[in-house]
Scaffold this motif. Structure first.
Motif, mmCIF file in Angstrom:
data_model
loop_
_atom_site.group_PDB
_atom_site.id
_atom_site.type_symbol
_atom_site.label_atom_id
_atom_site.label_comp_id
_atom_site.label_asym_id
_atom_site.label_seq_id
_atom_site.Cartn_x
_atom_site.Cartn_y
_atom_site.Cartn_z
ATOM 1 N N HIS A 1 1.409 6.792 -6.805
ATOM 2 C CA HIS A 1 0.357 7.774 -7.087
ATOM 3 C C HIS A 1 0.895 9.185 -6.881
ATOM 4 O O HIS A 1 0.651 10.077 -7.703
ATOM 5 N N TYR A 2 1.617 9.386 -5.789
ATOM 6 C CA TYR A 2 2.184 10.706 -5.510
ATOM 7 C C TYR A 2 3.141 11.130 -6.621
ATOM 8 O O TYR A 2 3.093 12.275 -7.089
ATOM 9 N N GLU A 5 -8.094 3.488 -9.365
ATOM 10 C CA GLU A 5 -7.684 4.160 -8.129
ATOM 11 C C GLU A 5 -6.686 5.274 -8.427
ATOM 12 O O GLU A 5 -6.724 6.340 -7.809
ATOM 13 N N LYS A 13 0.832 -1.205 0.000
ATOM 14 C CA LYS A 13 0.000 0.000 0.000
ATOM 15 C C LYS A 13 0.865 1.254 0.000
ATOM 16 O O LYS A 13 0.548 2.237 -0.658
ATOM 17 N N GLU A 14 1.960 1.226 0.734
ATOM 18 C CA GLU A 14 2.872 2.367 0.765
ATOM 19 C C GLU A 14 3.500 2.582 -0.608
ATOM 20 O O GLU A 14 3.631 3.709 -1.077
ATOM 21 N N SER A 60 -7.248 9.263 -7.771
ATOM 22 C CA SER A 60 -6.252 10.065 -7.066
ATOM 23 C C SER A 60 -5.908 11.329 -7.850
ATOM 24 O O SER A 60 -5.778 12.411 -7.278
ATOM 25 N N SER A 88 0.908 4.137 -2.841
ATOM 26 C CA SER A 88 0.736 5.534 -2.466
ATOM 27 C C SER A 88 1.877 6.394 -3.007
ATOM 28 O O SER A 88 1.648 7.492 -3.529
ATOM 29 N N ARG A 89 3.103 5.894 -2.905
ATOM 30 C CA ARG A 89 4.252 6.642 -3.428
ATOM 31 C C ARG A 89 4.186 6.768 -4.945
ATOM 32 O O ARG A 89 4.528 7.809 -5.515
#
Length: 82
Positions: free
Chosen positions: A29-30, A62, A22-23, A66, A26-27
């Motif tokens: 996507h960022y 997803e 998940k991390e 985002s 998230s990275r």
């Protein structure tokens, strides 16, 4: 027989892999949102055209969510086609 605590240890290991996954997502996507912010801030307008959206998997949707919810990406138009 397995040693005491082995089952709990394997659950913790699996949970850490899930959190790491998940991390990582998230990275990613960022990083993509940051790239779009940089590109869009230097151009007058950017069109992101996505064809065959009906083939999109959950991860792709997803990522799009985002991007759409990020209010700091200027002059970006997203067009999706089925």
């Amino acid at each position: 027989k397995s040693a005491p605590g082995t089952k709990l240890g394997s659950v913790k290991t699996r949970m850490s892999f899930v959190l790491a996954g998940k991390e990582s997502i998230s990275r990613t996507h960022y990083a993509i949102r940051r790239l779009l912010k940089i590109i869009c801030s230097h151009l007058k307008g950017v069109v992101l055209f996505i064809d065959d959206m009906h083939w999109s998997d959950k991860a792709t949707l997803e990522l799009l969510r985002s991007i759409v919810l990020d209010g700091e990406i200027p002059s970006l138009l997203i067009v999706g086609a089925y």
